[in-house]
Design a protein around this motif. Sequence first.
Motif, PDB file in Angstrom:
ATOM      1  N   LEU A  32       0.826  -1.345   0.044  1.00 46.56           N
ATOM      2  CA  LEU A  32      -0.134   0.013   0.130  1.00 46.56           C
ATOM      3  C   LEU A  32       0.870   1.356  -0.084  1.00 46.56           C
ATOM      4  N   TRP A  33       1.858   1.312   0.635  1.00 46.48           N
ATOM      5  CA  TRP A  33       2.773   2.406   0.849  1.00 46.48           C
ATOM      6  C   TRP A  33       3.671   2.537  -0.348  1.00 46.48           C
ATOM      7  N   SER A  34       3.907   1.582  -0.894  1.00 45.01           N
ATOM      8  CA  SER A  34       4.702   1.506  -2.007  1.00 45.01           C
ATOM      9  C   SER A  34       4.060   2.129  -3.339  1.00 45.01           C
ATOM     10  N   GLN A  35       2.693   2.330  -3.431  1.00 40.45           N
ATOM     11  CA  GLN A  35       1.859   2.936  -4.269  1.00 40.45           C
ATOM     12  C   GLN A  35       2.287   4.559  -4.505  1.00 40.45           C
ATOM     13  N   GLY A  36       2.968   4.993  -3.435  1.00 39.28           N
ATOM     14  CA  GLY A  36       3.515   6.357  -3.476  1.00 39.28           C
ATOM     15  C   GLY A  36       4.572   6.717  -4.476  1.00 39.28           C
ATOM     16  N   GLN A  37       5.112   7.946  -4.394  1.00 38.44           N
ATOM     17  CA  GLN A  37       6.427   8.349  -5.252  1.00 38.44           C
ATOM     18  C   GLN A  37       7.368   8.171  -4.505  1.00 38.44           C
ATOM     19  N   PRO A 233      -3.897  10.005  -3.822  1.00 36.78           N
ATOM     20  CA  PRO A 233      -3.149   9.472  -2.992  1.00 36.78           C
ATOM     21  C   PRO A 233      -1.685   8.928  -3.289  1.00 36.78           C
ATOM     22  N   ILE A 234      -1.771   8.395  -4.409  1.00 41.43           N
ATOM     23  CA  ILE A 234      -0.412   7.888  -5.284  1.00 41.43           C
ATOM     24  C   ILE A 234       0.674   8.972  -5.506  1.00 41.43           C
ATOM     25  N   ASP A 235       0.169  10.106  -5.294  1.00 40.07           N
ATOM     26  CA  ASP A 235       1.168  11.294  -5.711  1.00 40.07           C
ATOM     27  C   ASP A 235       1.823  11.675  -4.476  1.00 40.07           C
ATOM     28  N   PHE A 236       1.649  11.320  -3.459  1.00 39.15           N
ATOM     29  CA  PHE A 236       2.302  11.382  -2.319  1.00 39.15           C
ATOM     30  C   PHE A 236       3.707  10.607  -2.320  1.00 39.15           C
ATOM     31  N   LYS A 237       4.625  11.169  -1.630  1.00 39.28           N
ATOM     32  CA  LYS A 237       5.729  10.258  -1.479  1.00 39.28           C
ATOM     33  C   LYS A 237       5.495   8.772  -0.713  1.00 39.28           C
ATOM     34  N   TRP A 238       6.138   7.865  -1.019  1.00 43.01           N
ATOM     35  CA  TRP A 238       5.644   6.468  -0.196  1.00 43.01           C
ATOM     36  C   TRP A 238       5.707   6.667   1.210  1.00 43.01           C
ATOM     37  N   ASN A 239       6.888   7.454   1.827  1.00 39.85           N
ATOM     38  CA  ASN A 239       7.076   7.729   3.046  1.00 39.85           C
ATOM     39  C   ASN A 239       5.736   8.490   3.897  1.00 39.85           C
ATOM     40  N   MET A 279      -5.458   5.872   0.396  1.00 37.30           N
ATOM     41  CA  MET A 279      -4.270   4.932   0.107  1.00 37.30           C
ATOM     42  C   MET A 279      -5.070   3.585  -0.037  1.00 37.30           C
ATOM     43  N   ALA A 280      -5.867   3.288   1.016  1.00 38.29           N
ATOM     44  CA  ALA A 280      -6.385   1.764   0.840  1.00 38.29           C
ATOM     45  C   ALA A 280      -7.690   1.631  -0.091  1.00 38.29           C
ATOM     46  N   GLY A 281      -8.372   2.584   0.124  1.00 40.23           N
ATOM     47  CA  GLY A 281      -9.612   2.745  -0.728  1.00 40.23           C
ATOM     48  C   GLY A 281     -10.754   2.457   0.457  1.00 40.23           C
ATOM     49  N   GLY A 282     -11.963   2.997   0.061  1.00 44.05           N
ATOM     50  CA  GLY A 282     -13.006   2.858   1.027  1.00 44.05           C
ATOM     51  C   GLY A 282     -13.968   4.065   1.348  1.00 44.05           C
ATOM     52  N   ASP A 283     -14.569   4.241   2.244  1.00 46.52           N
ATOM     53  CA  ASP A 283     -15.065   5.515   2.772  1.00 46.52           C
ATOM     54  C   ASP A 283     -15.028   5.975   4.106  1.00 46.52           C
ATOM     55  N   ASP A 284     -15.539   6.972   4.767  1.00 45.65           N
ATOM     56  CA  ASP A 284     -15.312   7.427   5.892  1.00 45.65           C
ATOM     57  C   ASP A 284     -16.294   7.077   7.007  1.00 45.65           C
TER      58      ASP A 284
END
Length: 657
Positions: A32-37, A233-239, A279-284
Amino acid sequence: MSSSEFLSQFLFTLITFALLLTLVGAVKRILLWSQGQSSTIHWLGLLQIPRRYLVDLHHVVARDKYMSNTHVATAGGFVLSAILIILLYVFQLKLQILTWTLLGSSLLMFVGSLFVMRRRRNPPPNLSLGKWQRLPKSLMVFSLSFFILTLPATGILPSDTGGWLLAVLLVVGIIWGIGEMFFGMTWGGPMKHAFAGALHLGLHRRQERFGDGQSTGLKAIDLNAKKLGVEKPIDFKWNQLLSFDACVECGRCEKNCPAFAAGQPLNPKKLIQDMVIGMAGGDDAKFAGSPYPGIEVGTHKGGAIIPIVNVLVENETLWSCTTCRACVDACPMMIEHVDAIVDMRRFETMEKGQTPGKGSEILENLSATDNPNGYAPSTRMNWAADQNLTVFGQNVEKQEVTQADVLLWIGDAAFDMRNQRTLRAIIKLLRAAEVNFAVLGDAEFDSGDLARRLGDEATFQRLATSNIRTMNKYQFKTIVTADPHAFHCLKNEYVEFGGHYNVLHHTGFFADLVSQNKLQLDNSKELALTYHDPCYLGRYNGEYDAPRFLLESMGVKIKEMDRSKSTARCCGGGGGAPVTDIPGEQRIPDMRMADVVETNAEIVAVACPQCNLMLEGVVEPRPEVKDIAELMLDALIEGVVENTGEGVVANAVGGEV
């Protein structure tokens, strides 16, 4: 097979299986985290996790003594118990010292769980409920089960105590406890923060924050990138994605956020949890904390490749932030809320051109005139026509001025009559101390702080590089400015563009002069005074002492507000908030002035032109607002202060501004 033999074999199988599932969950979360930049991986930071956990994290947690002691007991007891359980029941190390230590660590954890349960019985509004309400029970069941299990092994109780009935009860308790404490660390649940949080401390994007370091400057972005800022969300850095997962939902950020307190549609805790959803998908719908004021929970959803703004998070939420870093400073997990908000603003401003309120107009002014109000650049020094200032690049006695000890950075106060009074006071004080100083005059551009906080990184970088190019023409030892926002930019954010300068806020510079007796202040005046800490001087740069030293040098006994120093409430003037102007239930400066009124002070001392304007904008009657430089001039007793333009001479005590 006896009940004790059954338990031993069962525990080996259960714990081994739980650890394998935990490992599988860890891989899923890492994916999930690795989806980031891409971002720098600080592998050596992993070795620093114990110290950062025990020192840096607990330095923040310790502000609440109750929870600090509770966390030491529960977290310390759990970590030690988990290690011992693996050694005893997976690796089968039958050492009596390990057994006795497990007995003690599980008892410590149980005691901690009682305190957690007490806090959760009547939780403060900033705490999330829902799944977090079961945490005390899980802690208690886990610790109690292993405490009882260990008693026969220590010889305190006979090995056949309780027989099969106790064995069955322990099996149930151990399954529940291990399921929550091990499995839940990587598959979701209250303990998720333990796994993500530990890695976040080690792989933090701002490694400089740990130890005695500081890192508060926004990070530059490549203006030639295909996308500017964060849309999805995938546009954020992975960390950054990792940091969102580390959130423990303690709500300290919410409790300290001025926008949330003012009823504006921002809650930093929910914002971080929304980023996890994205990041993970879903709703609030399952969020069990305080909502954004005025926005119902359960109406937003997101995904890793779905745009964030106006789908997962409302546009007004981003623009409510004053960038005061109260949330960041209060976060025990050291999450960078402001970075995330500005990253999303960058996309809204540079890619979509959607800056609310007067934001677009301000940015257009900065592009056209190099100042936010659109004044002609050639009028920047009109206020100083009577000050006879030395200007870098100006010819004096047929020789160009190229060097001075101090560069006095004027800032946007040059275009504001109220803050011009502060500048005049500073100039008189510098002359009284016989400081060799000069200014850039009309060659000085806006520092770029406002543009950057509004998400216009392109304009910021243009202003920064222009100012650096101008300053590098001249020789000076120190830059002094009365504006904490310019101070922060010049000191911390110009570095990435080659601007390496010794920068001091005027209170720090004057504190040195007073301590060296180059300025002497009358300390006989009795003033009922409090001091308001500017966010960009205090939380951003850790300067709390110099302003107080100056006030105390004037004989002032400061009536501190309940929220002062690192917990000081923002004036509401940072991050472009006055120009985006997102409505709330009340105004932030009104709340801050209410803090002032509670002290019964007649004067509130400030050290920032923005704070000056915001607090003076509060409807009277209210305490008088004065910059520390103005108070210093009133108390100046050494020498003669001359103003050659106005023909004013101030002898003995005091001086006209």
